[in-house]
Design a protein around this motif. Structure first.
Motif, mmCIF file in Angstrom:
data_model
loop_
_atom_site.group_PDB
_atom_site.id
_atom_site.type_symbol
_atom_site.label_atom_id
_atom_site.label_comp_id
_atom_site.label_asym_id
_atom_site.label_seq_id
_atom_site.Cartn_x
_atom_site.Cartn_y
_atom_site.Cartn_z
ATOM 1 N N LEU A 169 0.184 13.814 7.117
ATOM 2 C CA LEU A 169 0.607 13.949 8.513
ATOM 3 C C LEU A 169 1.693 15.005 8.667
ATOM 4 O O LEU A 169 1.720 15.729 9.665
ATOM 5 N N MET A 170 2.578 15.095 7.704
ATOM 6 C CA MET A 170 3.604 16.138 7.751
ATOM 7 C C MET A 170 2.951 17.522 7.679
ATOM 8 O O MET A 170 3.398 18.463 8.323
ATOM 9 N N LYS A 171 1.874 17.622 6.925
ATOM 10 C CA LYS A 171 1.204 18.912 6.747
ATOM 11 C C LYS A 171 0.275 19.240 7.911
ATOM 12 O O LYS A 171 0.277 20.349 8.435
ATOM 13 N N TYR A 172 -0.532 18.253 8.351
ATOM 14 C CA TYR A 172 -1.592 18.520 9.337
ATOM 15 C C TYR A 172 -1.258 18.043 10.750
ATOM 16 O O TYR A 172 -1.984 18.340 11.689
ATOM 17 N N GLU A 173 -0.240 17.227 10.903
ATOM 18 C CA GLU A 173 0.225 16.681 12.184
ATOM 19 C C GLU A 173 -0.665 15.581 12.736
ATOM 20 O O GLU A 173 -0.180 14.592 13.252
ATOM 21 N N HIS B 129 0.847 -1.198 0.000
ATOM 22 C CA HIS B 129 0.000 0.000 0.000
ATOM 23 C C HIS B 129 0.882 1.248 0.000
ATOM 24 O O HIS B 129 0.602 2.225 0.697
ATOM 25 N N HIS B 130 1.916 1.218 -0.838
ATOM 26 C CA HIS B 130 2.889 2.309 -0.869
ATOM 27 C C HIS B 130 2.240 3.650 -1.207
ATOM 28 O O HIS B 130 2.560 4.669 -0.588
ATOM 29 N N LYS B 131 1.343 3.657 -2.164
ATOM 30 C CA LYS B 131 0.693 4.909 -2.571
ATOM 31 C C LYS B 131 -0.063 5.528 -1.396
ATOM 32 O O LYS B 131 0.093 6.714 -1.095
ATOM 33 N N GLU B 132 -0.855 4.714 -0.709
ATOM 34 C CA GLU B 132 -1.622 5.203 0.436
ATOM 35 C C GLU B 132 -0.699 5.652 1.567
ATOM 36 O O GLU B 132 -0.941 6.665 2.217
ATOM 37 N N HIS B 133 0.366 4.900 1.764
ATOM 38 C CA HIS B 133 1.342 5.232 2.798
ATOM 39 C C HIS B 133 1.960 6.596 2.513
ATOM 40 O O HIS B 133 2.096 7.439 3.421
ATOM 41 N N LEU B 134 2.323 6.828 1.271
ATOM 42 C CA LEU B 134 2.918 8.108 0.882
ATOM 43 C C LEU B 134 1.922 9.255 1.076
ATOM 44 O O LEU B 134 2.272 10.309 1.619
ATOM 45 N N LEU B 135 0.667 9.044 0.673
ATOM 46 C CA LEU B 135 -0.361 10.079 0.851
ATOM 47 C C LEU B 135 -0.563 10.413 2.330
ATOM 48 O O LEU B 135 -0.660 11.584 2.716
ATOM 49 N N LEU B 136 -0.641 9.376 3.162
ATOM 50 C CA LEU B 136 -0.827 9.602 4.600
ATOM 51 C C LEU B 136 0.382 10.290 5.219
ATOM 52 O O LEU B 136 0.236 11.175 6.061
ATOM 53 N N SER B 137 1.568 9.887 4.795
ATOM 54 C CA SER B 137 2.786 10.509 5.314
ATOM 55 C C SER B 137 2.802 11.998 4.999
ATOM 56 O O SER B 137 3.087 12.827 5.867
ATOM 57 N N GLU B 138 2.486 12.338 3.759
ATOM 58 C CA GLU B 138 2.460 13.748 3.358
ATOM 59 C C GLU B 138 1.401 14.528 4.138
ATOM 60 O O GLU B 138 1.641 15.653 4.581
ATOM 61 N N PRO C 210 -1.967 23.521 10.444
ATOM 62 C CA PRO C 210 -1.612 24.388 11.576
ATOM 63 C C PRO C 210 -0.412 25.264 11.230
ATOM 64 O O PRO C 210 0.441 24.883 10.428
ATOM 65 N N GLU C 211 -0.383 26.437 11.848
ATOM 66 C CA GLU C 211 0.751 27.342 11.620
ATOM 67 C C GLU C 211 1.984 26.778 12.307
ATOM 68 O O GLU C 211 1.903 26.277 13.429
ATOM 69 N N LYS C 212 3.101 26.872 11.627
ATOM 70 C CA LYS C 212 4.369 26.400 12.196
ATOM 71 C C LYS C 212 4.881 27.442 13.176
ATOM 72 O O LYS C 212 4.863 28.635 12.902
ATOM 73 N N ILE D 263 -6.655 8.757 1.787
ATOM 74 C CA ILE D 263 -6.421 7.519 1.040
ATOM 75 C C ILE D 263 -7.179 7.532 -0.277
ATOM 76 O O ILE D 263 -6.706 7.014 -1.287
ATOM 77 N N GLU D 264 -8.364 8.147 -0.279
ATOM 78 C CA GLU D 264 -9.168 8.235 -1.501
ATOM 79 C C GLU D 264 -8.686 9.351 -2.428
ATOM 80 O O GLU D 264 -9.248 9.571 -3.489
ATOM 81 N N GLY D 265 -7.645 10.087 -2.011
ATOM 82 C CA GLY D 265 -7.086 11.141 -2.839
ATOM 83 C C GLY D 265 -7.833 12.459 -2.766
ATOM 84 O O GLY D 265 -7.617 13.348 -3.585
ATOM 85 N N LYS D 266 -8.707 12.615 -1.786
ATOM 86 C CA LYS D 266 -9.477 13.847 -1.627
ATOM 87 C C LYS D 266 -8.689 14.840 -0.778
ATOM 88 O O LYS D 266 -7.881 14.461 0.055
ATOM 89 N N SER D 267 -8.967 16.118 -0.988
ATOM 90 C CA SER D 267 -8.310 17.136 -0.169
ATOM 91 C C SER D 267 -9.106 17.337 1.117
ATOM 92 O O SER D 267 -10.324 17.153 1.147
#
Length: 158
Positions: free
Chosen positions: A128-132, A117-126, A153-155, A143-147
């Motif tokens: 989580l990096m953005k939203y924490e 599930h590399h594609k889903e893993h990559l999407l979730l990783s990205e 959050p502000e850094k 996972i469904e590719g929706k925004s």
């Protein structure tokens, strides 16, 4: 996870908990390489080891060890002055091998799941990096590719 939370679960549920715990380290290895892993999985490893140990020593979930409960001498509640280990060296070795087997098999399952599930893993990783953090519905959307319908959050400035 408290020891009490391990009771009332099936073997499959306990193995799944171990697999989830292994997922963090496996994910780091897949995304960054084995030489770039962090100490972030240490708590997950402790949890996974505790569950596997309980399965083997207290819950009778190892065919090689059997249904006997194997208590640690240090876990007698402090009621004895002399600690005696009633396990033979051979049984201690079998218990250790079984705990290691459960952990190694779980690690392999987590690796296979994340690689398949590399594609889903990559999407979730990205995400989580953005939203924490993500809730269940947000994970499904990612996972469904929706925004997501929220701002990142502000850094904090250092």
């Amino acid at each position: 996870m408290p020891e009490e939370d391990l009771y009332g679960n099936t073997k499959a549920q306990l193995l799944a908990r171990i697999d989830v715990a292994m997922g963090g380290r496996v994910g780091e290895e897949i995304m960054h390489g084995k030489e770039q892993v962090t100490d972030g999985a240490s708590g997950d490893f402790q949890s996974a080891t505790r569950i596997a140990t309980m399965m083997v020593k207290k819950l009778g979930m190892s065919e090689k060890v059997g249904q006997r409960v194997h208590n640690d001498p240090a876990m007698d509640g402090g009621n004895s002055f002399i600690q005696v280990n009633d396990l033979s060296p051979e049984m201690q070795h079998i218990i250790d091998l079984e705990i290691n087997r459960i952990l190694a098999e779980s690690y392999a399952r987590a690796t296979e799941i994340l690689k398949s599930h590399h594609k889903e893993h990559l999407l979730l990783s990205e995400a989580l990096m953005k939203y924490e953090t993500l809730d269940k519905d947000e994970i499904k959307a990612v996972i469904e590719g929706k925004s997501l319908k929220r701002n990142a959050p502000e850094k904090k400035k250092k």
